[in-house]
Scaffold this motif. Structure first.
Motif, PDB file in Angstrom:
ATOM      1  N   UNK A 150       0.791  -1.249  -0.001  1.00  0.00           N
ATOM      2  CA  UNK A 150      -0.065   0.078  -0.048  1.00  0.00           C
ATOM      3  C   UNK A 150       0.871   1.237   0.214  1.00  0.00           C
ATOM      4  N   UNK A 151       1.940   1.217   1.002  1.00  0.00           N
ATOM      5  CA  UNK A 151       2.835   2.315   0.520  1.00  0.00           C
ATOM      6  C   UNK A 151       3.498   2.646  -0.412  1.00  0.00           C
ATOM      7  N   UNK A 152       4.066   1.559  -0.947  1.00  0.00           N
ATOM      8  CA  UNK A 152       4.781   1.577  -2.427  1.00  0.00           C
ATOM      9  C   UNK A 152       3.743   2.184  -3.285  1.00  0.00           C
ATOM     10  N   UNK A 153       2.705   1.653  -3.359  1.00  0.00           N
ATOM     11  CA  UNK A 153       1.476   2.159  -4.523  1.00  0.00           C
ATOM     12  C   UNK A 153       1.376   3.697  -4.257  1.00  0.00           C
ATOM     13  N   UNK A 154       1.243   4.060  -3.010  1.00  0.00           N
ATOM     14  CA  UNK A 154       0.869   5.402  -2.752  1.00  0.00           C
ATOM     15  C   UNK A 154       1.957   6.374  -3.155  1.00  0.00           C
ATOM     16  N   UNK A 155       3.237   5.963  -2.874  1.00  0.00           N
ATOM     17  CA  UNK A 155       4.405   6.667  -3.551  1.00  0.00           C
ATOM     18  C   UNK A 155       4.419   6.838  -4.990  1.00  0.00           C
ATOM     19  N   UNK A 156       4.072   5.729  -5.503  1.00  0.00           N
ATOM     20  CA  UNK A 156       3.965   5.572  -7.446  1.00  0.00           C
ATOM     21  C   UNK A 156       2.858   6.807  -7.671  1.00  0.00           C
ATOM     22  N   UNK A 157       1.631   6.611  -6.824  1.00  0.00           N
ATOM     23  CA  UNK A 157       0.591   7.274  -7.154  1.00  0.00           C
ATOM     24  C   UNK A 157       0.716   8.782  -7.019  1.00  0.00           C
ATOM     25  N   UNK A 158       1.342   9.103  -5.578  1.00  0.00           N
ATOM     26  CA  UNK A 158       1.709  10.488  -5.573  1.00  0.00           C
ATOM     27  C   UNK A 158       2.756  11.058  -6.169  1.00  0.00           C
ATOM     28  N   UNK A 159       3.554  10.575  -7.252  1.00  0.00           N
ATOM     29  CA  UNK A 159       4.496  11.010  -7.999  1.00  0.00           C
ATOM     30  C   UNK A 159       3.839  10.887  -9.552  1.00  0.00           C
ATOM     31  N   UNK A 160       2.599  10.710  -9.386  1.00  0.00           N
ATOM     32  CA  UNK A 160       1.907  10.802 -10.923  1.00  0.00           C
ATOM     33  C   UNK A 160       2.412   9.631 -11.817  1.00  0.00           C
ATOM     34  N   UNK A 161       2.852   8.472 -11.282  1.00  0.00           N
ATOM     35  CA  UNK A 161       3.429   7.496 -12.242  1.00  0.00           C
ATOM     36  C   UNK A 161       2.204   6.414 -12.251  1.00  0.00           C
TER      37      UNK A 161
END
Ligand code: ME8
Length: 594
Positions: A150-161
């Motif tokens: 979940x954390x990893x997903x959120x990092x990618x999401x927050x970076x617009x990836x």
């Protein structure tokens, strides 16, 4: 607003149609990613931490020989690094989410978690039976893993990836993989019906079209190329490095990283969108970070990560995974060690062919060390190898029972070594300059054994274990030749000069055996322990640093000289009788390989 993207591949055109709905933020600048990879290389220089992983295995079926092979390779590297004084972490485990597992659980009439727990236990049992000394066994159904994903997903999401889009194309549930049209071919199923299959795996594919989340894989093409070109050792052996470079010169479409919850319930929901489940490969790859302590405590281990994988999952590890990591701003794996496959009767192992080799059954037949030795001695990372029980029996008889076991037996048998000690070395019998009783071949043997640790180290480092074993085996033959040449059993111990020479021959042979036993610990831990214990070598004298071959020849003291041998606990490795080997024909098994 919608932006249609068309991807053309080797003559096949415009099959992937991606509709981009949202564009959250621009792709982060390239230099950012490069600097994180560069920092990782810098950090690693004097680091004594080592982190090795196997793939985490699908639990849709029982473990097979290939799974054990990956685990034995990684275990060997882990044990080798421990011997060298490294602080080593070794992770393996099971991959439990996804459509394939959901369907397997349904077919077994079990709820998915109960089903997964049962098969995961089988893997654990196999690994402990074969002395796989993992330090962490991860299951993707654990809470710690869910939090990491979940954390990893959120990092990618927050970076617009990651963005919401829709995917249309081929999907193989068996491989849990999206395929380009060029990777798909025609075939007939068991009922003679025409189906589409993956050209690489042979598994059936289906056309799918659904709304889901997409990862901007295409944005990472040039960074991945830079990484591979700048790190020629990143993917080993070389042929697999080249294969990845080739893929990266082709189209690299964005990747679907979720499935509609209505189709796939067995997985981690997309944070903030319960209608979608995270794609099993994104989920699975993050296991390596979970074990390292992500998201808070991964720094010690993450920059020294090495993955052992089979060639079938190269693209996921050498393209998708590094792209995800670059996106998340994390260092890339130091090395991806790739190995080829085991076949049986020249064919891929498969349930339908009934040629699946059960590794647990085989390790009971041939012993855990026997299977470990065979797999590592015969397995060549660059090319596929064929398994037969007959080969196992022949190899083990020749190399472990006769050659190594015979040498130990000769040098420790009361007839030749009545005092049951590590006898003295006599420098006059075997002087550094010629002139004693030693002949040219004996000096050659000493030289080869002296160099052996460096040779073995070189091959262990690059996971060419079979080459290390080839070198050890050649030295064992040389030592047997040395004993045979001087026939110490014909010498007269009542003659003091002869006695000194007999003792010197035995001293040298035991020194050789000590080196072989020490170097073989990562391969055959039980047999090495038996051998070293028989020689009286204490546990703290078994490290790489303690190797120091034939100190007396160099004019130094030898801590073993004059020491009593350890107790005799029987033959080092029992011969497998031919009639046993005959019985060990591949059987039909209920367990599946794929
Ligand atoms: O792919 N010979 O799991 P999997 C040698 N869950 N090794 C073999 C082999 C063979 N014939 N067949 C399989 C998955 N292997 C994913 C991995 S990782 C984040 C997720 C070994 O159960 C080899 O290591 O299908 C291969 O890559 C792996 O098992 C695939 O295991």
């Amino acid at each position: 607003m919608r932006f249609p993207f068309l991807f053309a591949t080797r003559g096949c055109r415009a099959v992937y149609r991606l509709h981009q709905k949202q564009f959250l933020s621009p792709v982060p600048p390239l230099w950012k990613h490069r600097s994180s990879a560069a920092v990782s290389t810098q950090l690693c220089k004097d680091d004594r931490s080592y982190y090795i992983t196997t793939p985490i295995f699908y639990v849709n079926a029982s473990p097979h020989l290939g799974h054990l092979y990956s685990a034995v390779l990684a275990d060997c590297l882990h044990r080798y690094k421990l011997l060298q004084g490294f602080n080593s972490k070794f992770a393996t485990g099971t991959d439990e989410h996804g459509l394939k597992i959901q369907q397997a659980a349904e077919a077994a009439g079990k709820d998915p978690l109960t089903f997964c727990t049962g098969v995961s236990k089988q893997f654990r049992h196999l690994f402990s039976s074969c002395n796989i000394s993992y330090t962490d066994y991860i299951r993707t159904t654990e809470q710690r893993h869910r939090e990491a994903v979940e954390d990893f997903w959120s990092v990618l999401w927050n970076k617009g990836l990651i963005y919401k889009g829709s995917y249309e194309g081929w999907y193989s549930t068996q491989d849990e993989s999206f395929l380009m049209p060029s990777q798909v071919g025609d075939a007939l199923d068991s009922l003679g019906k025409e189906i589409k299959v993956s050209l690489e795996s042979g598994h059936k594919v289906e056309w799918m079209k659904e709304e889901n989340y997409m990862f901007r894989l295409s944005a990472f093409q040039s960074q991945l190329l830079d990484w591979l070109k700048g790190n020629p050792q990143a993917v080993q052996p070389e042929r697999f490095h080249q294969a990845v470079l080739k893929w990266l010169h082709e189209d690299l479409p964005d990747l679907s990283v979720s499935r509609q919850r209505s189709r796939l319930q067995w997985g981690i929901p997309v944070p903030g969108d319960d209608e979608q489940t995270i794609y099993v490969w994104l989920d699975a790859l993050v296991n390596y970070l979970t074990v390292a302590g992500y998201p808070d405590k991964h720094n010690q281990w993450w920059h020294v990560a090495r993955h052992v994988i089979g060639k079938d999952i190269l693209k996921f590890h050498a393209i998708y995974w590094p792209a995800f990591l670059l996106g998340a701003g994390l260092p890339l794996p130091k090395v991806i060690h790739v190995h080829s496959h085991w076949t049986v009767g020249g064919k891929k192992m498969s349930k339908s062919l009934g040629n699946v080799v059960d590794p647990l059954e085989r390790s009971q037949m041939f012993t855990a060390d026997g299977m470990r030795y065979f797999l590592l001695r015969q397995g060549v990372p660059d090319s596929d190898c064929d398994y037969t029980d007959d080969k196992v029996a022949k190899l083990l008889n020749a190399e472990l029972a006769d050659s190594l076991g015979g040498l130990l037996n000769r040098c420790t048998a009361p007839a030749l070594n009545p005092a049951q000690v590590y006898p003295s070395f006599c420098p006059q019998s075997f002087p550094r300059a010629h002139g004693g009783r030693a002949v040219r071949e004996d000096y050659h043997m000493l030289d080869a054994v002296k160099k052996l640790p460096a040779v073995v180290e070189k091959h262990y480092e690059t996971m060419h274990i079979y080459k290390a074993l080839e070198a050890i085996s050649a030295c064992v033959r040389l030592t047997n030749g040395f004993v045979q040449r001087h026939t110490p059993w014909k010498l007269d111990r009542k003659n003091s000069e002869d006695e000194r020479w007999v003792d010197t021959i035995i001293h040298i042979s035991l020194e050789c055996l000590r080196i072989y036993g020490t170097l073989l610990q990562p391969i055959v831990p039980e047999t090495s322990n038996k051998l070293l214990s028989r020689l009286g070598v204490q546990p703290h004298e078994r490290s790489w640093a303690a190797l120091n071959f034939l100190a007396r020849y160099q004019g130094m003291d030898c801590p073993f000289e004059g020491r009593a041998l350890g107790s005799d606990s029987g033959v080092l490795f029992s011969r497998l009788e031919p009639h046993n080997a005959d019985k060990q024909k591949p059987k039909k098994t209920k367990k599946s390989a794929n």
